[in-house]
Design an enzyme around this catalytic site. Structure first.
Site, PDB file in Angstrom:
ATOM      1  N   ASP A   1       0.862  -1.173   0.000  1.00 11.14           N
ATOM      2  CA  ASP A   1       0.000   0.000   0.000  1.00 11.14           C
ATOM      3  C   ASP A   1       0.907   1.234   0.000  1.00 11.14           C
ATOM      4  OD1 ASP A   1      -2.263   1.648   0.362  1.00 11.14           O
ATOM      5  OD2 ASP A   1      -2.051   1.563   2.528  1.00 11.14           O
TER       6      ASP A   1
ATOM      7  N   GLU B   1      -0.284   4.978   0.997  1.00 13.30           N
ATOM      8  CA  GLU B   1      -0.551   5.927   2.092  1.00 13.30           C
ATOM      9  C   GLU B   1      -0.626   5.199   3.433  1.00 13.30           C
ATOM     10  OE1 GLU B   1      -3.554   9.053   1.134  1.00 13.30           O
ATOM     11  OE2 GLU B   1      -3.710   7.911  -0.727  1.00 13.30           O
TER      12      GLU B   1
END
Length: 200
Positions: free
Chosen positions: A7, A9
């Protein structure tokens, strides 16, 4: 062969919407996929708030230009890319991601795109595919890759659980409590060690 799927953020860079909420003085925009599992619902709600306040892409990009990676993120990514293929799989948008990718040394990112009017108003968003993180991991597996995945939010759980090894990173107490079977780490050193161990 392994591909590590990360991922963006919360794992490599601070949350864009939280930074923009602080810059714009609109606290409601601090809500992220850590709080709302339904991404379509979350984005539609965000776009409504932007419209209400007359804010568009330019204002968000000005905030993004000031965001730096989380300390240690680029070094972590550089080391990881020295022994594993890495793809960042994010629900963010190409119009947001570019300056952050530059600061991270241009890793590969799969993300989505915004629909923007000539005046700069964000009028909508286009997801690359339904359930993109899970779908991408399954597609990589279908062409012969073993995946290792890590993320911090509800929308990362599909790719984490579908992978040969999956880890929560800098996640919330609630997500960790709801998924006690998933190893959870807070430092890049610990995550790196877990990824290396999974590849043995």
């Amino acid at each position: 062969m392994y591909i590590t799927c990360l991922d963006l953020e919360g794992v490599l860079v601070p949350e864009i919407w939280i930074a923009f909420a602080e810059a714009s003085g609109i606290p409601e925009l601090k809500k992220t996929t850590r709080d709302e599992p339904d991404y379509d619902k979350l984005m539609t709600w965000r776009l409504g708030i932007l419209r209400e306040h007359g804010l568009g892409l330019k204002e968000i990009q000005e905030t993004i230009a000031k965001i730096d990676p989380i300390p240690g993120a680029k070094e972590f990514l550089d080391e990881l890319r020295s022994f594993s293929q890495v793809i960042i799989i994010s629900d963010t948008f190409t119009q947001f991601a570019k300056p952050l990718m530059e600061k991270l040394g241009w890793p590969t990112i799969f993300c989505n795109s915004l629909e923007v009017s000539p005046e700069g108003e964000i009028t909508g968003f286009k997801m690359r595919i339904d359930n993109p993180k899970f779908a991408t991991v399954k597609a990589l597996q279908s062409i012969g890759f073993d995946t290792i995945a890590s993320g911090d939010s509800y929308n990362d759980l599909g790719m984490i659980k579908a992978s040969k090894a999956g880890f929560l990173f800098k996640s919330t107490d609630q997500i960790k409590a709801d998924n006690p079977e998933l190893p959870a780490f807070e430092t890049y050193a610990d995550l790196m060690a877990a990824i290396k161990k999974a590849m043995v």
